[in-house]
Structure formats: structure tokens, C-alpha cells
Scaffold this motif. Structure first.
Motif, PDB file in Angstrom:
ATOM      1  N   GLN A  85     -12.396   9.382   8.715  1.00  0.00           N
ATOM      2  CA  GLN A  85     -11.230   8.258   8.093  1.00  0.00           C
ATOM      3  C   GLN A  85     -10.852   8.121   6.624  1.00  0.00           C
ATOM      4  N   SER A  86     -12.130   7.968   6.070  1.00  0.00           N
ATOM      5  CA  SER A  86     -12.000   7.637   4.873  1.00  0.00           C
ATOM      6  C   SER A  86     -12.203   8.872   3.393  1.00  0.00           C
ATOM      7  N   THR A  87     -11.380   9.344   2.736  1.00  0.00           N
ATOM      8  CA  THR A  87     -11.700  10.178   1.185  1.00  0.00           C
ATOM      9  C   THR A  87     -12.844  10.757   1.136  1.00  0.00           C
ATOM     10  N   ARG A  88     -13.810   9.033   1.001  1.00  0.00           N
ATOM     11  CA  ARG A  88     -15.250   9.180   0.605  1.00  0.00           C
ATOM     12  C   ARG A  88     -15.874   9.583   1.364  1.00  0.00           C
ATOM     13  N   PRO A 110      -5.989  12.150   7.025  1.00  0.00           N
ATOM     14  CA  PRO A 110      -7.050  11.268   7.156  1.00  0.00           C
ATOM     15  C   PRO A 110      -6.971  10.767   8.885  1.00  0.00           C
TER      16      PRO A 110
END
Length: 303
Positions: A85-88, A110
């Protein structure tokens, strides 16, 4: 030492077998992997949609990776799916996969958030720059609502480790569009079972398969015949295969294909909640399709 990924041939999007106690069934996973190798697949993909990615923990993904690498034994590359869900978190998963020996990645846009083109390119770029592993982007606007367009690929083509595209838009003319725009810059793999033969005829380099999890030999022979230009022979297998392949384009594709793999002896019906096994009339309908196919299973002649 990583195994080179050449993005050609059949790559199963592997199921994740579970026990009755909702634990990974790594021995059954290995049994399926061995059947895939014996049939002649050219790569493994773990933790994809068919692998119930959204319900797997990161330690479970590492355990699946380790078992796949063991079976691949330096011959079959193993790709880890990145669908976060997140780039990180996507970067963390990509780096964890690389640290644990993965040979490549399949990268989705995403999840949940409907990113625009600029955001999607930034997401792909950040992940690609965080790892040295070769990457296959997954273009599936039908299910994930984000299309990877030609202008987006123009930007992403500057990243050398973005090497391939799993084309699942259900518009197979995208294969021609990408070829016209980029030549051989990107390898293209068909990602919709019911468009597999058409994709190969239009020039796809490979096939990311679903029903291959239950029918690896038929899948590989169909692909090989098509690549060899033996279209009539390929079409005969494809016609037999189509009712099964249609089980892949359904919201319950995981349950459908796990039932098929159970009947062919290389899987089980256990799924992870919130999914539940098929029951009643629904199960009877799918079971009838599988049993009818098994009763008329073709005699295979390698290409």
C-alpha cells in the motif's frame, strides 16, 4: 548467485498451500514446484494474487521464497511479488526479497489508493532504484484500476532493471502498441489465461499462468506449440483447456484453481480467511468443469 531471468516461457503465478490449521504447507508447495519444473516452466512467481498475497505475512513470504529457491536449485529463477500500500513498505519488501536471494520481482502499482500517472511512475521508480533485481511491472487496470500507459513507460524505460511487463489489461493489442513504441526494450508476458494463445501469436515473450498450477504440462506444451508456429495443434489444446482457463477470470479464482490442483494431486482446497472453500452448487459447478476436463485430457506431443 542469482539466476538470470530471461522473461521467456511459462511462469506460474504460484498458489500458496495451507494446512487445515492455517499454516503454510511447505511440503505440498514443494510438490507443486517439482511438478512445474518437470513440465518445463521457466520461472516461479510467489506471493501474487493467486498466492493470496494480501493475507501473507512477510516471514511467510520469506519461507516460500526459501523453499522455491531450494527447488529451483540455481536453474529456475524465483520472482517475489510486491503488492503493497505504501512506497516505503514496497521498498522494504523489495529489499527483503533481494537480501533473501530472490532472482527478480513482479511489481504492482500502489494498492487501494488510486494513484494517478505521476504518482504511479514515482512509485515504480522508487522501488526500482532501491534494488538491483530485475523487475516485471504488472499492468492490470481491469482489476487494479491503474493502467500503465505508453507515456508512463517512456519515463520508466530509463530504469534498466525494469525489464518486462505482465500484460493483463485484457486488450491484447497493447502488445503491439508497446512493441511499436519500444521495440524489444521490454519483454512482454501475457497475464490472462483466456487470452494466452492470442498473446503469444501477437508476439508475447512468455505467459504468466494461473491454471498451470494444476495443469503444468498442458500449459507448457500449449506455449511451446504456439511459439513453434504449430497453431492448429496449439488450438486443439486451447479449446480443451478453455473451460478450465475461464476459472482464472473470476473473483474466486484462488478457490477455483486450488480445487483443480487438488484433483490433479498437486494442491489442496485450504484457503486463508476471509476466503472460504467453495461449497454447494458453486463447488459442484466448478468440480464438474474440472472433472469433465480430466475425463478428456489430451495426449500431449511436445513441440
Amino acid at each position: 548467485m542469482n539466476v538470470a531471468v530471461n522473461w521467456q516461457g511459462v511462469y506460474p503465478a504460484l498458489l500458496t498451500p495451507f494446512t487445515a490449521d492455517d499454516e503454510l504447507d511447505l511440503d505440498l508447495f514443494e510438490k507443486n514446484l517439482i511438478a512445474q519444473v518437470q513440465a518445463g516452466v521457466k520461472g516461479f512467481i510467489i506471493g501474487g494474487s493467486l498466492g493470496e498475497a494480501s493475507t501473507l505475512t512477510r516471514p511467510e513470504k520469506v519461507a516460500l521464497l526459501e523453499r522455491a529457491l531450494k527447488v529451483g536449485d540455481g536453474r529456475i529463477p524465483t520472482l517475489v511479488n510486491i503488492a503493497e500500500q505504501s512506497t516505503r513498505e514496497a521498498i522494504a519488501c523489495a529489499q527483503e526479497a533481494e537480501a533473501n536471494g530472490a532472482d527478480g520481482l513482479m511489481l504492482l502499482p500502489p494498492m487501494r489508493y488510486y494513484a494517478d500517472a505521476r504518482e504511479t511512475v514515482a512509485f515504480f521508480t522508487a522501488v526500482a532504484q532501491s534494488t538491483s533485481l530485475p523487475i516485471m511491472l504488472y499492468n492490470n487496470p481491469f482489476d487494479y484500476k491503474i493502467a500503465i500507459t505508453i507515456p508512463m513507460l517512456e519515463e520508466l524505460s530509463a530504469l534498466p532493471n525494469i525489464q518486462a511487463i505482465k500484460e493483463s489489461s485484457r486488450d491484447i493489442t497493447n502488445i503491439i502498441r508497446v512493441r511499436n513504441a519500444f521495440g524489444d526494450r521490454f519483454k512482454l508476458l501475457g497475464g490472462v489465461d483466456t487470452l494466452a494463445l492470442e498473446s503469444i501469436v501477437l508476439g508475447a515473450d512468455g505467459w504468466v499462468g494461473g491454471l498451470v498450477d494444476a495443469f503444468p504440462e498442458e500449459t507448457v506444451v500449449l506455449y511451446d506449440l504456439a511459439v513453434a508456429g504449430k497453431i492448429e495443434e496449439a488450438r486443439a489444446i486451447y479449446s480443451w483447456f478453455m473451460p478450465l482457463l475461464e476459472l482464472d477470470i473470476h473473483p474466486k479464482l484462488v478457490q477455483n484453481i486450488k480445487l483443480a490442483a487438488t484433483l490433479t494431486g498437486i494442491g489442496s482446497e485450504y484457503v486463508r480467511a476471509p476466503r472460504l472453500p467453495l461449497i454447494g452448487d458453486e463447488r459442484a459447478r466448478v468440480l464438474g468443469i474440472i472433472e469433465s476436463a480430466l475425463a478428456t485430457r489430451p495426449v500431449l506431443t511436445p513441440a
